[in-house]
Design a protein around this motif. Sequence first.
Motif, short mmCIF file in Angstrom:
data_model
loop_
_atom_site.label_atom_id
_atom_site.label_comp_id
_atom_site.label_asym_id
_atom_site.label_seq_id
_atom_site.Cartn_x
_atom_site.Cartn_y
_atom_site.Cartn_z
N ASN A 27 -0.92 34.32 -7.51
CA ASN A 27 -0.63 35.58 -8.21
C ASN A 27 -0.18 35.38 -9.65
OD1 ASN A 27 1.98 34.65 -8.00
ND2 ASN A 27 2.74 36.34 -6.77
N GLY A 28 -0.29 34.16 -10.17
CA GLY A 28 0.07 33.93 -11.56
C GLY A 28 1.50 33.50 -11.79
N PHE A 29 2.29 33.39 -10.72
CA PHE A 29 3.67 32.91 -10.86
C PHE A 29 3.62 31.50 -11.44
CE2 PHE A 29 7.54 30.82 -9.52
CZ PHE A 29 8.51 31.80 -9.66
N GLY A 30 4.51 31.23 -12.41
CA GLY A 30 4.45 29.92 -13.03
C GLY A 30 5.72 29.55 -13.77
N THR A 31 5.56 28.88 -14.89
CA THR A 31 6.69 28.29 -15.61
C THR A 31 7.69 29.34 -16.08
OG1 THR A 31 5.22 26.50 -16.32
CG2 THR A 31 7.28 26.77 -17.52
N GLN A 32 7.18 30.48 -16.58
CA GLN A 32 8.11 31.54 -16.99
C GLN A 32 8.91 32.06 -15.80
OE1 GLN A 32 4.71 31.55 -17.91
NE2 GLN A 32 4.44 32.70 -19.82
N GLY A 33 8.24 32.24 -14.66
CA GLY A 33 8.92 32.71 -13.46
C GLY A 33 9.93 31.71 -12.93
N MET A 34 9.65 30.43 -13.10
CA MET A 34 10.60 29.41 -12.66
C MET A 34 11.90 29.50 -13.44
SD MET A 34 9.33 27.70 -10.16
CE MET A 34 10.41 26.29 -10.15
N LEU A 35 11.80 29.71 -14.75
CA LEU A 35 13.02 29.84 -15.55
C LEU A 35 13.76 31.13 -15.20
CD1 LEU A 35 14.88 28.92 -17.83
CD2 LEU A 35 13.35 30.08 -19.45
N GLU A 36 13.02 32.21 -15.04
CA GLU A 36 13.65 33.50 -14.76
C GLU A 36 14.33 33.51 -13.39
OE1 GLU A 36 12.39 38.25 -14.30
OE2 GLU A 36 10.90 36.74 -14.87
N ASN A 37 13.69 32.90 -12.38
CA ASN A 37 14.20 32.97 -11.00
C ASN A 37 15.10 31.81 -10.61
OD1 ASN A 37 12.69 35.34 -9.41
ND2 ASN A 37 11.26 34.46 -10.88
N TYR A 38 14.85 30.63 -11.20
CA TYR A 38 15.59 29.44 -10.76
C TYR A 38 16.39 28.78 -11.87
CZ TYR A 38 12.51 30.07 -6.77
OH TYR A 38 11.83 30.61 -5.71
N GLY A 39 16.20 29.19 -13.11
CA GLY A 39 17.08 28.75 -14.18
C GLY A 39 16.78 27.41 -14.79
N PHE A 40 15.56 26.89 -14.64
CA PHE A 40 15.23 25.63 -15.32
C PHE A 40 13.78 25.64 -15.76
CE2 PHE A 40 14.20 24.89 -10.86
CZ PHE A 40 13.01 24.20 -10.91
N VAL A 41 13.48 24.79 -16.73
CA VAL A 41 12.11 24.62 -17.22
C VAL A 41 11.49 23.46 -16.46
CG1 VAL A 41 10.65 24.18 -19.23
CG2 VAL A 41 12.78 25.48 -19.49
N GLU A 42 10.45 23.76 -15.73
CA GLU A 42 9.86 22.73 -14.88
C GLU A 42 9.13 21.68 -15.69
OE1 GLU A 42 6.82 24.31 -12.37
OE2 GLU A 42 5.94 25.52 -13.96
N SER A 43 9.01 20.49 -15.10
CA SER A 43 8.20 19.43 -15.70
C SER A 43 6.74 19.70 -15.35
CB SER A 43 8.66 18.06 -15.18
OG SER A 43 8.59 18.03 -13.75
N MET A 44 5.86 18.82 -15.79
CA MET A 44 4.45 18.98 -15.47
C MET A 44 4.21 18.73 -13.99
SD MET A 44 2.97 19.88 -18.21
CE MET A 44 3.40 20.00 -19.94
N PRO A 45 3.24 19.42 -13.38
CA PRO A 45 2.34 20.41 -13.97
C PRO A 45 3.02 21.77 -14.16
CG PRO A 45 1.86 20.19 -11.64
CD PRO A 45 2.91 19.16 -11.96
N GLN A 46 2.49 22.54 -15.09
CA GLN A 46 3.03 23.87 -15.38
C GLN A 46 1.91 24.90 -15.30
OE1 GLN A 46 4.58 23.36 -19.35
NE2 GLN A 46 6.49 22.42 -18.66
N ARG A 47 2.32 26.14 -15.06
CA ARG A 47 1.36 27.25 -15.10
C ARG A 47 1.90 28.30 -16.06
NH1 ARG A 47 -0.82 29.22 -9.62
NH2 ARG A 47 -2.17 27.43 -10.07
N TRP A 48 1.07 28.72 -17.00
CA TRP A 48 1.49 29.65 -18.04
C TRP A 48 0.66 30.92 -17.99
CZ3 TRP A 48 5.74 28.88 -21.03
CH2 TRP A 48 6.25 27.58 -21.07
N GLY A 49 1.33 32.05 -18.12
CA GLY A 49 0.65 33.33 -18.21
C GLY A 49 1.14 34.09 -19.43
N PHE A 50 0.22 34.51 -20.26
CA PHE A 50 0.55 35.30 -21.46
C PHE A 50 -0.23 36.61 -21.40
CE2 PHE A 50 1.29 30.89 -22.58
CZ PHE A 50 2.54 30.94 -23.17
N TYR A 51 0.48 37.69 -21.55
CA TYR A 51 -0.13 39.01 -21.36
C TYR A 51 0.07 39.82 -22.64
CZ TYR A 51 0.34 37.09 -16.72
OH TYR A 51 0.27 36.24 -15.64
#
Length: 208
Positions: A27-51
């Motif tokens: 569903n497009g959940f990715g790196t932005q959602g990880m920071l918003e929901n879990y409070g950290f910036v994930e390492s690679m691999p990452q998924r990015w969505g720009f709208y």
Amino acid sequence: ATRDIVAGEEIHHSYYLCPECGAMRTNGFGTQGMLENYGFVESMPQRWGFYFYDEDTDTDVDVLFDLDDANPAAPTGELDLRWFGEMFQPNQDALDSIRNELERLQTLSQELEENNETLESIPKFEYDMVYRFHNAQIAALTKAVQVATDDIGKETEDERKNAERMESQHRELIGWIRSHPEGFVNDKLEIRMADPNDPASGSGMFVN
């Protein structure tokens, strides 16, 4: 494990790329959602969505892609990008939106560096996290601009070649018709010249 694990290799846990991750995998959940929901910036691999929203065309422009470290043989810091399906592969309008967002973030970086009071007012942990996320966004968008530019350039070149091929085939067909006034007919195809005495007739190739 789904593959052999080398001794000493770091093991990662995925929040959204695992086979059991359900809708979060698609569903497009990715790196932005990880920071918003879990409070950290994930390492690679990452998924990015720009709208984005394109005011000129009154349309939404969605860009979604996966980013990962390139293979070990690639130069240090090189990244691999994969668009999240054909519908998220940018066209020229999307590429323009990506470039504008990248320029905005780069300008913001410069403004923050010049405004020490703003930086000093942010707690160190929050600043470090925002700084890390900001740089990750810039890295992701920079790679997206690079790949999208290459992809669109290839598409443009392919379109040019296709147009040239079709024009060449058209010239060959017209030349053949002119040199064979009797035309050609079988049970599937008819090739003929226009009848000058019949305005409704046409020249060309027709499927019977």
